[in-house]
Design a protein around this motif. Structure first.
Motif, mmCIF file in Angstrom:
data_model
loop_
_atom_site.group_PDB
_atom_site.id
_atom_site.type_symbol
_atom_site.label_atom_id
_atom_site.label_comp_id
_atom_site.label_asym_id
_atom_site.label_seq_id
_atom_site.Cartn_x
_atom_site.Cartn_y
_atom_site.Cartn_z
ATOM 1 N N ASN A 35 0.866 -1.182 0.000
ATOM 2 C CA ASN A 35 0.000 0.000 0.000
ATOM 3 C C ASN A 35 0.901 1.231 0.000
ATOM 4 O OD1 ASN A 35 -1.750 2.092 0.501
ATOM 5 N ND2 ASN A 35 -2.196 1.470 2.603
ATOM 6 N N CYS A 38 0.592 4.345 2.459
ATOM 7 C CA CYS A 38 0.961 4.288 3.872
ATOM 8 C C CYS A 38 2.314 3.605 4.069
ATOM 9 C CB CYS A 38 -0.131 3.546 4.639
ATOM 10 S SG CYS A 38 0.151 3.340 6.384
ATOM 11 N N ASP A 40 2.546 0.238 3.890
ATOM 12 C CA ASP A 40 2.302 -1.109 4.406
ATOM 13 C C ASP A 40 2.735 -2.160 3.387
ATOM 14 O OD1 ASP A 40 0.783 0.114 6.521
ATOM 15 O OD2 ASP A 40 -0.882 0.265 5.112
ATOM 16 N N CYS A 63 1.351 -0.409 9.286
ATOM 17 C CA CYS A 63 0.764 0.350 10.385
ATOM 18 C C CYS A 63 -0.124 -0.569 11.228
ATOM 19 C CB CYS A 63 -0.041 1.515 9.835
ATOM 20 S SG CYS A 63 -1.495 0.998 8.904
ATOM 21 N N ARG A 126 -7.189 5.362 5.467
ATOM 22 C CA ARG A 126 -6.924 4.101 6.174
ATOM 23 C C ARG A 126 -7.622 2.896 5.554
ATOM 24 N NH1 ARG A 126 -2.379 4.351 8.709
ATOM 25 N NH2 ARG A 126 -2.250 5.965 10.294
ATOM 26 N N CYS A 129 -5.326 0.495 4.055
ATOM 27 C CA CYS A 129 -4.569 -0.245 5.073
ATOM 28 C C CYS A 129 -5.359 -1.484 5.501
ATOM 29 C CB CYS A 129 -4.315 0.626 6.295
ATOM 30 S SG CYS A 129 -3.421 2.155 5.960
HETATM 31 ZN ZN ZN Z 1 -1.348 1.578 6.774
#
Ligand code: ZN
Length: 152
Positions: A35, A38, A40, A63, A126, A129
């Protein structure tokens, strides 16, 4: 409602600090997800037998939301058929995007503990995420491609 929210946060924090099924599965299907919004990264390992998920695990670095989502996803998916898993992904995706007004008693029962991610939809950044592990799971089902999979 705020008590409930605290409880939800507690569950997510617990899974992000002590992720379940956080290990490599040997001789399993595998897919990697990233991702970029972020940072991730998650790898999903999947042991399928006759369309049933015998084992599912993950590794990665991300995260709290992505780690908790992966952890809880592996718990939710073990023992399910691939069809049930795809359906659950649909419900989860709705939960974190469009919200609970589309929920039915059946969908709430199917989601179970995954309902703790309901609050994520208030934070659009988010959402990816939370859904990254699920997209990566689907990629593992569809072929276990070794190349990174991007969420759309
Ligand atoms: Zn994240």
């Amino acid at each position: 409602m705020s008590d409930l929210r605290d409880l939800y946060q507690e569950v997510i924090l617990d899974h992000s600090r002590k992720p379940r099924n956080f290990r490599v599965l040997q001789h399993a299907r595998c897919a990697n997800g990233h991702n970029p919004l972020c940072g991730d990264r998650v790898s999903i390992f999947l042991d399928l037998a006759g369309g049933v998920i015998r084992e599912v695990s993950f590794q990665g670095n991300g995260c709290a939301i992505s780690t908790a989502s992966a952890s809880m996803m592996t718990e939710a998916l073990k023992g399910k058929t691939v069809e049930e898993a795809q359906r659950l992904f649909g419900l989860f995706h709705d939960l974190v995007t469009t919200g609970p007004e589309q929920a039915t008693p059946e969908s709430e029962e199917a989601l179970g503990k995954l309902a703790v991610f309901e609050g994520v939809r208030e934070f659009p950044v988010r959402v990816k995420c939370a859904t990254l592990p699920w997209h990566t799971f689907r990629a593992a089902v569809e072929g276990g491609a070794p190349d990174p999979v991007r969420t759309e």
